[in-house]
Structure formats: structure tokens, C-alpha cells
Write a protein that holds these residues in place. Structure first.
Motif, short mmCIF file in Angstrom:
data_model
loop_
_atom_site.label_atom_id
_atom_site.label_comp_id
_atom_site.label_asym_id
_atom_site.label_seq_id
_atom_site.Cartn_x
_atom_site.Cartn_y
_atom_site.Cartn_z
N ARG A 1 0.80 -1.23 0.00
CA ARG A 1 0.00 0.00 0.00
C ARG A 1 0.83 1.28 0.00
NH1 ARG A 1 -4.96 -2.42 -1.00
NH2 ARG A 1 -6.05 -0.50 -0.55
N HIS A 2 2.07 1.18 0.48
CA HIS A 2 2.87 2.41 0.58
C HIS A 2 4.35 2.06 0.34
CE1 HIS A 2 3.16 6.62 1.71
NE2 HIS A 2 4.17 6.35 2.51
N PRO A 3 4.69 1.65 -0.90
CA PRO A 3 6.07 1.25 -1.18
C PRO A 3 7.04 2.37 -0.81
CG PRO A 3 4.65 0.88 -3.10
CD PRO A 3 3.82 1.60 -2.09
N GLY A 4 8.19 1.99 -0.27
CA GLY A 4 9.18 2.99 0.15
C GLY A 4 9.00 3.43 1.59
N TRP A 5 7.98 2.86 2.27
CA TRP A 5 7.71 3.22 3.67
C TRP A 5 8.92 3.01 4.57
CZ3 TRP A 5 8.48 -0.30 7.55
CH2 TRP A 5 8.62 -1.62 7.15
N ASP A 6 9.79 2.07 4.16
CA ASP A 6 10.91 1.69 5.02
C ASP A 6 12.15 2.57 4.85
OD1 ASP A 6 11.24 0.71 2.47
OD2 ASP A 6 12.19 -1.16 3.10
N LYS A 7 12.01 3.61 4.02
CA LYS A 7 13.15 4.52 3.86
C LYS A 7 13.12 5.57 4.96
CE LYS A 7 13.82 3.70 -1.03
NZ LYS A 7 13.31 2.36 -0.76
N THR A 8 13.10 5.12 6.17
CA THR A 8 13.11 6.02 7.32
C THR A 8 14.01 5.40 8.38
OG1 THR A 8 11.78 7.11 9.01
CG2 THR A 8 11.03 4.93 8.33
N ASP A 9 14.57 6.25 9.22
CA ASP A 9 15.43 5.75 10.29
C ASP A 9 14.66 5.56 11.59
OD1 ASP A 9 17.62 5.78 8.70
OD2 ASP A 9 18.25 7.80 9.29
N ARG A 10 13.39 6.03 11.58
CA ARG A 10 12.69 6.09 12.85
C ARG A 10 11.23 5.66 12.73
NH1 ARG A 10 14.22 9.53 17.08
NH2 ARG A 10 12.55 10.25 18.45
N ALA A 11 10.87 4.69 13.53
CA ALA A 11 9.47 4.25 13.57
C ALA A 11 8.97 4.34 15.01
CB ALA A 11 9.35 2.82 13.08
N VAL A 12 7.69 4.66 15.15
CA VAL A 12 7.07 4.73 16.48
C VAL A 12 6.01 3.64 16.56
CG1 VAL A 12 5.68 6.15 18.04
CG2 VAL A 12 7.48 7.22 16.64
N VAL A 13 6.11 2.80 17.58
CA VAL A 13 5.10 1.76 17.81
C VAL A 13 4.38 2.12 19.11
CG1 VAL A 13 4.69 -0.70 18.23
CG2 VAL A 13 6.52 0.01 16.66
N PHE A 14 3.08 2.35 18.99
CA PHE A 14 2.27 2.72 20.15
C PHE A 14 1.58 1.47 20.66
CE2 PHE A 14 -1.59 5.43 21.59
CZ PHE A 14 -1.13 5.44 22.90
N GLY A 15 1.90 1.07 21.90
CA GLY A 15 1.32 -0.14 22.48
C GLY A 15 2.38 -1.22 22.61
N ALA A 16 2.23 -2.04 23.65
CA ALA A 16 3.24 -3.06 23.93
C ALA A 16 2.59 -4.40 24.29
CB ALA A 16 4.15 -2.57 25.05
N GLY A 17 1.44 -4.68 23.71
CA GLY A 17 0.75 -5.95 23.97
C GLY A 17 1.30 -7.04 23.04
#
Ligand code: ATR
Length: 283
Positions: free
Chosen positions: A123-139
Motif C-alpha cells: 500500500r505504501h512502497p518505500g515506507w521503510d526509507k526512514t530511520d525512525r518508527a514509532v510503535v504505540f502499544g506493547a501488547g
């Protein structure tokens, strides 16, 4: 005389409790029909006390029994423990969602992370060209997401959770590129991130979700949710209203199903718009 193998029915299942809302039978029945495979994929409701017995029956491998299946809540951890040959992904998560018999042994893997990244790739090719991801939630659900982001090579993965201790446990488990924060640090941590993943049920319980400001995300950032009912979750709606690209969670469900189908039925299926529409029509 016809070759009996041609008409042999291959059986697979999804096992969980409760199971009646599972969409997996729709997905696999669609692919079975598409490939013209004589097979069955059925939802089986099994309570926790009976799960070990259920697995023992699968391991017996009698003719007519299932060659494998999907495992869902609350049996993913037990499936991992009862498997003879969990792979590295299942081992690291301590949970399996896909199992199959091979040479008399029960194998297990976890395809949730694969489903998650495949959905973003589609759905969003190239999404991984980032150095930083935020994951909200730890379940439970956020674990597979974190593992897959780390394995994809995202340099920094920031996990935030209402209960900080749970985020810390995940940072310890997944190593030096995974950082934990309290929920209060959410806005601050979003600065410059190219990906925001919601794995919480915030705003889904009738209570209104607090406003999240996505304006500090990187240009071309994407916001995604692992929940797919409803398709536009409160958090995705908030992001859309702020002009941010979003990817809904339905594709994660569809893509995580592919490796299992390949194992049981021998063909690698594709996720197409007809299948998406079938699931949406069932909501
Ligand atoms: P799952 O296995 O589906 O991820 P879970 O283990 O119950 O389910 O985890 C749900 C996640 O949503 C957790 O991160 C939870 O935060 P806590 O660890 O603090 O419980 C988060 N969550 C649920 N309701 C929330 C709310 N109202 N505000 C913030 N976070 C919430």
C-alpha cells in the motif's frame, strides 16, 4: 482409473476461542476456489483446556485429518510450546500463528510480522526509507510488529505504552535498536518519524481517543493500525484529518495468511481487490 491423489481433500483449520468472527475461512476458501484445489479450511473452536488434545490429534496425522492450520487467540503461545520444530521467528516471539506437519513433526512459525510489512510494501512502497518508527502499544500484537521492523533494518524503533514496564520488557527483548518510553512522550518521539503504528485499542472501547498531533512526523510519513474493524480506526481518522497518508490493517490479515496457504496447499496465493472486498462485505 482416476489417480486418487487428484481427489484427495486437503484439510486445514483456524483454531481459537472464540472463533466465530474469524475471517480466515473466507480468505482460504477464496484462494482454494481460485486455484481449483480440493480442500477445506474450517474454523474450530477449542477452549484452552482442550488445546493440547487438539494438537495431539493433528500430530497423529491420520488420513483425513488436517495437515496444519492457523492458531489465534488464546492459543498462540501454547502452539509454540507444543510444536516440535518452531522456527526462529516463533522462537523469538514465543508465539506461533501458523503450524503444519512435515515428516511427522509439527512445525510452527509466526507470520504476523510478515503480514504487517507486506501490507505496507503493497500500500505504501518505500515506507521503510526512514530511520525512525514509532510503535504505540506493547501488547502481544506489537511484538511481531517490532520484530518485523527490526528485521527490516529500521534504525530506531520507539515503543510507547501506557504501562511503561511492558514497553521496557520489549526493548530488553528486542535489543539495542528498540527504545521504550512512557505514553506521555508520544508527541515528542513522533518528531521526524516516517512510520507510526498503532497497536493499542485506544478509542475503540466507546471512550474518545485523546487527540494526537501528527504534524511532527517526517514528510511522506505513514500512519497505520493493526486493527481492521473498523477499517478506519479512530487513530487513522485523526491522521487523515491532518492530511497524513494512512494504511489500514486489513492487508496485514490478508498477507499473514499467505505463507500458511503455501505450506498446506502448495501454492503461493495473492492478495487482490476481490478478496479485500469480500472481507469488507462481511464486516
Ligand atoms: P494485544 O495482544 O491485542 O496487543 P493486549 O496485550 O491487551 O492486546 O494489549 C493492548 C495494548 O493496548 C496495550 O499496549 C495496552 O496498554 P497497557 O499495556 O498499558 O494495558 C494498550 N491500551 C489499551 N487500552 C488503552 C488506553 N485506553 N490507553 C492507552 N493504551 C491502551
Amino acid at each position: 482409473m482416476a489417480d486418487s491423489r487428484e481427489t484427495l481433500t486437503i484439510n486445514a483449520f483456524v483454531v481459537g476461542y472464540p472463533i466465530k468472527h474469524s475471517r480466515s475461512p473466507i480468505i482460504h476458501s477464496y484462494w482454494l476456489k481460485k486455484f481449483g484445489i480440493t480442500g477445506n479450511y474450517e474454523a474450530v473452536e477449542v477452549v484452552s483446556d482442550n488445546f493440547a488434545n487438539f494438537i495431539a490429534t493433528v500430530k497423529e496425522g491420520k488420513p483425513g485429518t488436517a495437515v496444519g492450520g492457523n492458531v489465534t487467540i488464546p492459543h498462540k503461545e501454547a502452539a509454540y510450546r507444543l510444536a516440535d520444530r518452531p522456527d526462529a521467528l516463533a522462537e523469538e516471539l514465543g508465539a506461533a500463528n501458523t503450524i503444519w506437519m512435515e515428516e511427522g513433526k509439527l512445525h510452527a512459525t509466526n507470520t504476523d510480522g510478515y503480514g504487517f510489512v507486506s501490507n505496507l510494501d503493497e500500500r505504501h512502497p518505500g515506507w521503510d526509507k526512514t530511520d525512525r518508527a514509532v510503535v504505540f502499544g506493547a501488547g502481544g500484537a506489537s511484538r511481531a510488529v517490532i520484530q518485523s521492523l527490526r528485521d527490516r533494518g529500521i534504525a530506531e524503533i520507539h515503543v510507547l505504552n501506557r504501562t511503561l514496564e511492558r514497553a521496557r520488557e520489549l526493548a530488553d527483548r528486542f535489543g539495542p535498536r528498540v527504545f521504550s518510553h512512557p505514553q506521555a512522550a508520544l508527541q515528542e518521539v513522533m518528531q521526524g518519524a516516517g512510520l507510526f503504528v498503532n497497536t493499542t485499542s485506544l478509542g475503540m472501547d466507546g471512550a474518545e481517543a485523546p487527540h494526537l498531533d501528527f504534524s511532527q512526523l517526517a514528510a511522506r510519513a505513514v500512519v497505520t493500525d493493526i486493527v481492521y474493524v473498523p477499517l478506519r480506526t479512530p487513530i487513522l481518522q485523526m491522521a487523515e484529518e491532518q492530511g497524513i497518508t494512512t494504511v489500514d490493517g486489513l492487508g496485514m490479515l490478508l498477507h499473514q495468511a499467505k505463507p500458511g496457504f503455501m505450506r498446506w496447499f502448495g501454492k503461493m496465493p495473492e492478495v487482490d481487490e476481490t478478496l479485500r472486498a469480500l472481507i469488507i462485505g462481511d464486516m
